[in-house]
Design a protein around this motif. Structure first.
Motif, PDB file in Angstrom:
ATOM      1  N   VAL A  56     -21.677  12.438   0.410  1.00 10.08           N
ATOM      2  CA  VAL A  56     -20.873  13.132   0.791  1.00 10.08           C
ATOM      3  C   VAL A  56     -19.986  12.449   2.064  1.00 10.08           C
ATOM      4  CG1 VAL A  56     -19.826  15.223   2.052  1.00 10.08           C
ATOM      5  CG2 VAL A  56     -21.693  15.389   0.594  1.00 10.08           C
ATOM      6  N   SER A  57     -20.576  11.524   2.583  1.00  8.58           N
ATOM      7  CA  SER A  57     -19.854  10.849   3.810  1.00  8.58           C
ATOM      8  C   SER A  57     -18.970   9.514   3.065  1.00  8.58           C
ATOM      9  CB  SER A  57     -20.733  10.251   4.874  1.00  8.58           C
ATOM     10  OG  SER A  57     -21.771   9.361   4.260  1.00  8.58           O
ATOM     11  N   TRP A  58     -19.537   9.032   2.023  1.00  6.95           N
ATOM     12  CA  TRP A  58     -18.831   8.326   1.360  1.00  6.95           C
ATOM     13  C   TRP A  58     -17.441   8.774   0.611  1.00  6.95           C
ATOM     14  CZ3 TRP A  58     -22.670   4.737  -2.154  1.00  6.95           C
ATOM     15  CH2 TRP A  58     -23.481   4.079  -1.354  1.00  6.95           C
ATOM     16  N   TYR A  59     -17.587   9.926   0.210  1.00  4.57           N
ATOM     17  CA  TYR A  59     -16.330  10.519  -0.454  1.00  4.57           C
ATOM     18  C   TYR A  59     -15.288  10.944   0.943  1.00  4.57           C
ATOM     19  CZ  TYR A  59     -13.317  13.916  -2.844  1.00  4.57           C
ATOM     20  OH  TYR A  59     -12.199  14.399  -3.520  1.00  4.57           O
ATOM     21  N   ARG A  60     -15.980  11.195   1.901  1.00  2.00           N
ATOM     22  CA  ARG A  60     -15.097  11.592   2.905  1.00  2.00           C
ATOM     23  C   ARG A  60     -14.224  10.138   3.330  1.00  2.00           C
ATOM     24  NH1 ARG A  60     -17.692  11.360   8.824  1.00  2.00           N
ATOM     25  NH2 ARG A  60     -18.123   9.449   8.031  1.00  2.00           N
ATOM     26  N   SER A  61     -14.961   9.065   3.334  1.00  2.10           N
ATOM     27  CA  SER A  61     -14.487   7.782   3.779  1.00  2.10           C
ATOM     28  C   SER A  61     -13.250   7.339   2.793  1.00  2.10           C
ATOM     29  CB  SER A  61     -15.532   6.688   3.761  1.00  2.10           C
ATOM     30  OG  SER A  61     -16.478   6.974   4.658  1.00  2.10           O
ATOM     31  N   VAL A  62     -13.550   7.358   1.404  1.00  2.00           N
ATOM     32  CA  VAL A  62     -12.505   7.253   0.718  1.00  2.00           C
ATOM     33  C   VAL A  62     -11.275   8.093   0.500  1.00  2.00           C
ATOM     34  CG1 VAL A  62     -13.920   5.776  -0.965  1.00  2.00           C
ATOM     35  CG2 VAL A  62     -13.775   8.037  -1.256  1.00  2.00           C
ATOM     36  N   LYS A  63     -11.623   9.100   1.006  1.00  2.00           N
ATOM     37  CA  LYS A  63     -10.371  10.113   1.016  1.00  2.00           C
ATOM     38  C   LYS A  63      -9.553   9.800   2.126  1.00  2.00           C
ATOM     39  CE  LYS A  63      -9.505  13.294  -1.111  1.00  2.00           C
ATOM     40  NZ  LYS A  63      -8.399  13.512  -2.269  1.00  2.00           N
ATOM     41  N   ALA A  64      -9.974   9.457   3.248  1.00  2.00           N
ATOM     42  CA  ALA A  64      -9.595   8.862   4.475  1.00  2.00           C
ATOM     43  C   ALA A  64      -8.901   7.692   4.225  1.00  2.00           C
ATOM     44  CB  ALA A  64     -10.586   8.516   5.646  1.00  2.00           C
ATOM     45  N   VAL A  65      -9.343   6.742   3.512  1.00  2.00           N
ATOM     46  CA  VAL A  65      -8.510   5.600   3.250  1.00  2.00           C
ATOM     47  C   VAL A  65      -7.427   5.772   2.217  1.00  2.00           C
ATOM     48  CG1 VAL A  65      -8.699   3.168   2.052  1.00  2.00           C
ATOM     49  CG2 VAL A  65     -10.642   4.041   3.680  1.00  2.00           C
ATOM     50  N   GLU A  66      -7.574   6.633   1.447  1.00  2.00           N
ATOM     51  CA  GLU A  66      -6.577   7.170   0.570  1.00  2.00           C
ATOM     52  C   GLU A  66      -5.367   7.731   1.535  1.00  2.00           C
ATOM     53  OE1 GLU A  66      -6.188   9.439  -3.755  1.00  2.00           O
ATOM     54  OE2 GLU A  66      -6.898  10.607  -2.064  1.00  2.00           O
ATOM     55  N   LYS A  67      -5.508   8.504   2.491  1.00  2.00           N
ATOM     56  CA  LYS A  67      -4.423   9.163   3.021  1.00  2.00           C
ATOM     57  C   LYS A  67      -3.889   8.208   3.959  1.00  2.00           C
ATOM     58  CE  LYS A  67      -3.762  12.746   6.250  1.00  2.00           C
ATOM     59  NZ  LYS A  67      -4.528  14.011   7.128  1.00  2.00           N
ATOM     60  N   LYS A  68      -4.823   7.024   4.595  1.00  2.00           N
ATOM     61  CA  LYS A  68      -4.230   6.401   5.252  1.00  2.00           C
ATOM     62  C   LYS A  68      -3.527   5.128   4.986  1.00  2.00           C
ATOM     63  CE  LYS A  68      -6.170   3.111   9.082  1.00  2.00           C
ATOM     64  NZ  LYS A  68      -7.687   2.698   9.778  1.00  2.00           N
ATOM     65  N   TYR A  69      -3.932   4.438   3.959  1.00  2.00           N
ATOM     66  CA  TYR A  69      -3.176   3.287   3.242  1.00  2.00           C
ATOM     67  C   TYR A  69      -2.633   3.724   1.840  1.00  2.00           C
ATOM     68  CZ  TYR A  69      -5.795   0.713   6.333  1.00  2.00           C
ATOM     69  OH  TYR A  69      -6.214  -0.105   7.675  1.00  2.00           O
ATOM     70  N   ASP A  70      -2.604   4.837   1.385  1.00  2.00           N
ATOM     71  CA  ASP A  70      -2.054   5.457   0.050  1.00  2.00           C
ATOM     72  C   ASP A  70      -2.486   4.340  -1.219  1.00  2.00           C
ATOM     73  OD1 ASP A  70      -0.449   7.170  -1.609  1.00  2.00           O
ATOM     74  OD2 ASP A  70       1.218   5.668  -1.565  1.00  2.00           O
TER      75      ASP A  70
END
Length: 201
Positions: A36-50
């Motif tokens: 779950v923490s990995w999914y949280r991380s990639v979603k955060a990166v998607e939001k940050k860098y598109d």
């Protein structure tokens, strides 16, 4: 003693690219549900860098098979004896020392570690954003993003990859995996986003 020598050398020949077990991914939804923490991380990166989640995950898989301490295989001395590694690439993102230092300098993330998934995918998102700015590569274009990731922006702009058929073949694998991950994530995104474990983070 001569009989013992092959046995003493055996562990050297069995040394792999990393000690953390590699992950075989048939369905990315299953892995993201478990990590779950990995999914949280990639979603955060998607939001940050598109940068799309499926592109990030396809590159992570190609570079390290989701192993935190992945390293390039050692070269062989005389074709048999494990020798030095060809580059300083390390971790989930297989970032080399110089590029990782550049990332830390430019982002201010001075305590970033290459064997930390959160830091590794943030690096990837940042680098792919740079590929968009410096080389005009669309963030959703997994094929060319991987080529720029592997060759560096200077090499990519000079099209050095055109002399490396093997690399273009690998980039096509990354593209195909990204497409597959995207299809899978479209089917499970609602479940992943509503995962009750999110409340722990």
């Amino acid at each position: 003693m001569k009989k013992l020598l092959p046995l003493l050398l055996l562990p050297l020949f069995l040394t792999g690219c990393f000690s953390t077990p590699a992950v075989t991914v048939n369905n990315i939804c299953t892995l993201m549900d478990e990590e779950v923490s990995w999914y949280r991380s990639v979603k955060a990166v998607e939001k940050k860098y598109d940068v799309p989640v499926h592109v990030l995950l396809a590159v992570v898989y190609q570079e390290s098979r989701f192993a935190s301490d992945a390293k390039p295989p050692r070269e062989k001395l005389f074709g048999i004896v494990p020798w030095f590694r060809p580059t300083t690439a390390y971790g989930f993102a297989q970032a080399v020392d110089g590029t990782w230092d550049w990332y830390k300098l430019k982002t201010g993330n001075h305590n970033a570690d290459r064997d930390d998934f959160d830091d590794a995918v943030d690096f990837m998102g940042w680098y792919m954003n740079q590929s968009n700015k410096r080389s005009g590569v669309a963030k959703s274009d997994a094929y060319h993003q991987y080529l720029a990731y592997h060759e560096g922006h200077g090499g990519f702009n000079k099209k050095t990859y055109q002399k490396k058929p093997w690399l273009m073949k690998v980039a096509r694998k990354v593209e195909n995996n990204a497409k597959r991950y995207n299809r899978q994530l479209n089917q499970c995104a609602s479940e992943l986003n509503s995962n009750s474990i999110w409340s722990l983070f």
